[in-house]
Design a protein around this motif. Structure first.
Motif, PDB file in Angstrom:
ATOM      1  N   TYR A  95       0.832  -1.209   0.000  1.00  0.00           N
ATOM      2  CA  TYR A  95       0.000   0.000   0.000  1.00  0.00           C
ATOM      3  C   TYR A  95       0.866   1.259   0.000  1.00  0.00           C
ATOM      4  CZ  TYR A  95      -3.054   3.698   1.767  1.00  0.00           C
ATOM      5  OH  TYR A  95      -3.721   4.884   1.932  1.00  0.00           O
ATOM      6  N   ILE A  96       1.896   1.261   0.853  1.00  0.00           N
ATOM      7  CA  ILE A  96       2.799   2.420   0.900  1.00  0.00           C
ATOM      8  C   ILE A  96       3.498   2.599  -0.450  1.00  0.00           C
ATOM      9  CG2 ILE A  96       4.915   3.328   1.946  1.00  0.00           C
ATOM     10  CD1 ILE A  96       4.020   1.994   4.566  1.00  0.00           C
ATOM     11  N   GLY A  97       3.908   1.481  -1.058  1.00  0.00           N
ATOM     12  CA  GLY A  97       4.536   1.561  -2.370  1.00  0.00           C
ATOM     13  C   GLY A  97       3.592   2.108  -3.423  1.00  0.00           C
ATOM     14  N   SER A  98       2.311   1.762  -3.311  1.00  0.00           N
ATOM     15  CA  SER A  98       1.330   2.242  -4.292  1.00  0.00           C
ATOM     16  C   SER A  98       1.123   3.748  -4.187  1.00  0.00           C
ATOM     17  CB  SER A  98      -0.007   1.517  -4.099  1.00  0.00           C
ATOM     18  OG  SER A  98      -0.661   1.956  -2.920  1.00  0.00           O
ATOM     19  N   LEU A  99       1.377   4.315  -3.011  1.00  0.00           N
ATOM     20  CA  LEU A  99       1.221   5.759  -2.829  1.00  0.00           C
ATOM     21  C   LEU A  99       2.260   6.522  -3.638  1.00  0.00           C
ATOM     22  CD1 LEU A  99       0.628   6.036   1.051  1.00  0.00           C
ATOM     23  CD2 LEU A  99      -1.080   6.180  -0.762  1.00  0.00           C
ATOM     24  N   ALA A 100       3.426   5.899  -3.794  1.00  0.00           N
ATOM     25  CA  ALA A 100       4.492   6.562  -4.545  1.00  0.00           C
ATOM     26  C   ALA A 100       4.113   6.654  -6.014  1.00  0.00           C
ATOM     27  CB  ALA A 100       5.804   5.805  -4.380  1.00  0.00           C
ATOM     28  N   LYS A 112       0.784   1.430   9.779  1.00  0.00           N
ATOM     29  CA  LYS A 112       2.092   1.121  10.355  1.00  0.00           C
ATOM     30  C   LYS A 112       1.980   0.839  11.846  1.00  0.00           C
ATOM     31  CE  LYS A 112       5.301   3.626   7.305  1.00  0.00           C
ATOM     32  NZ  LYS A 112       6.278   4.737   7.255  1.00  0.00           N
ATOM     33  N   TRP A 113       1.220   1.683  12.535  1.00  0.00           N
ATOM     34  CA  TRP A 113       1.090   1.511  13.983  1.00  0.00           C
ATOM     35  C   TRP A 113       0.324   0.233  14.321  1.00  0.00           C
ATOM     36  CZ3 TRP A 113       3.820   3.246  17.751  1.00  0.00           C
ATOM     37  CH2 TRP A 113       4.510   4.436  17.621  1.00  0.00           C
ATOM     38  N   ILE A 114      -0.657  -0.084  13.514  1.00  0.00           N
ATOM     39  CA  ILE A 114      -1.409  -1.330  13.740  1.00  0.00           C
ATOM     40  C   ILE A 114      -0.497  -2.530  13.585  1.00  0.00           C
ATOM     41  CG2 ILE A 114      -3.225  -2.843  12.829  1.00  0.00           C
ATOM     42  CD1 ILE A 114      -4.799  -0.304  12.101  1.00  0.00           C
ATOM     43  N   SER A 151      -2.027   9.728   6.360  1.00  0.00           N
ATOM     44  CA  SER A 151      -2.517   9.358   7.694  1.00  0.00           C
ATOM     45  C   SER A 151      -2.943   7.897   7.754  1.00  0.00           C
ATOM     46  CB  SER A 151      -3.698  10.263   8.092  1.00  0.00           C
ATOM     47  OG  SER A 151      -4.760  10.145   7.147  1.00  0.00           O
ATOM     48  N   GLN A 152      -3.531   7.391   6.655  1.00  0.00           N
ATOM     49  CA  GLN A 152      -3.958   5.994   6.632  1.00  0.00           C
ATOM     50  C   GLN A 152      -2.755   5.055   6.682  1.00  0.00           C
ATOM     51  OE1 GLN A 152      -6.349   5.943   3.039  1.00  0.00           O
ATOM     52  NE2 GLN A 152      -8.244   6.017   4.221  1.00  0.00           N
TER      53      GLN A 152
END
Length: 210
Positions: free
Chosen positions: A151-156, A177-179, A171-172
């Motif tokens: 998901y983080i990679g898709s944001l890029a 990450k915290w979860i 924020s999501q």
């Protein structure tokens, strides 16, 4: 050329392969896993190239296959050697037997925990008596972390950005990450207590039988 440049060039090449990109991605991920190369950038790249849904599927398939290959290498190339070394230590054998009975739970918990190094763990489980079936099924513990990184990679949405280590978050993503961190911490504590109890019980039984 440093490692990040190699990853960036590799991801760019995969992206240019079109329909064959998924197959190339899975093969390269397999090789990285077996060769102890960290797969985090590849996982992020999977999100940038294939999106969250397909990226998560491809990464999970690739990581599971790579982990299984490493497990089999550890089992059939080094297991006999290790077995000979511990043959004179029945207490260690008792612990190994006990751990094997709870293989699925232990593999699952260690996959959920970020504390245990993924690549090293693959070979480590290979020299235990954990069954291949339990090992593969326990790999579902990789799913939460896989989805988060994809998901983080898709944001890029930009392979060059990932290669440079500049991955944007929102924020999501921070919440995810915290979860994952909380789940990982709980899993770490759980597997530590679990294995300790199993080992203690196995040792007690070994002493009683001896």
């Amino acid at each position: 050329m440093n490692m990040q440049e190699i990853f960036s060039n590799t991801l760019t090449w995969i992206d240019q392969l079109g329909p064959w990109g998924a197959i190339a991605f899975i093969i390269i991920y397999n090789l990285a896993t077996v060769l102890f190369i960290p797969g985090s950038l590849l996982t992020l790249g999977g999100g940038a190239i294939f999106g969250v849904f397909w990226g998560s599927i491809y990464v999970f398939i690739a990581a599971t296959m790579g982990a299984t290959f490493a497990f089999l290498i550890g089992r059939y190339l080094t297991r006999d050697w290790v077995a000979k070394k511990i043959a004179n230590y029945p207490k260690f054998q008792a612990i190994d037997n006990a751990v094997a009975k709870e293989g699925f739970k232990i593999v699952l918990l260690t996959r959920l925990s970020p504390i245990f190094p993924f690549n090293l763990l693959n070979y480590g489980f290979g020299i235990t008596k954990v069954s291949l079936t339990d090992y593969i099924l326990g790999s579902i513990g990789m799913i939460p972390g896989t989805i988060m990184y994809v998901y983080i990679g898709s944001l890029a949405g930009n392979i060059a950005m990932i290669g440079a280590g500049n991955v944007p978050t929102n924020s999501q993503a921070e919440t995810a990450k915290w979860i994952i961190r909380i789940v990982g911490f709980i899993a770490t504590v759980a597997v530590t207590i679990y294995i300790t109890n199993i080992a203690k019980k196995a040792l007690q039984e070994s002493v009683q039988q001896g």
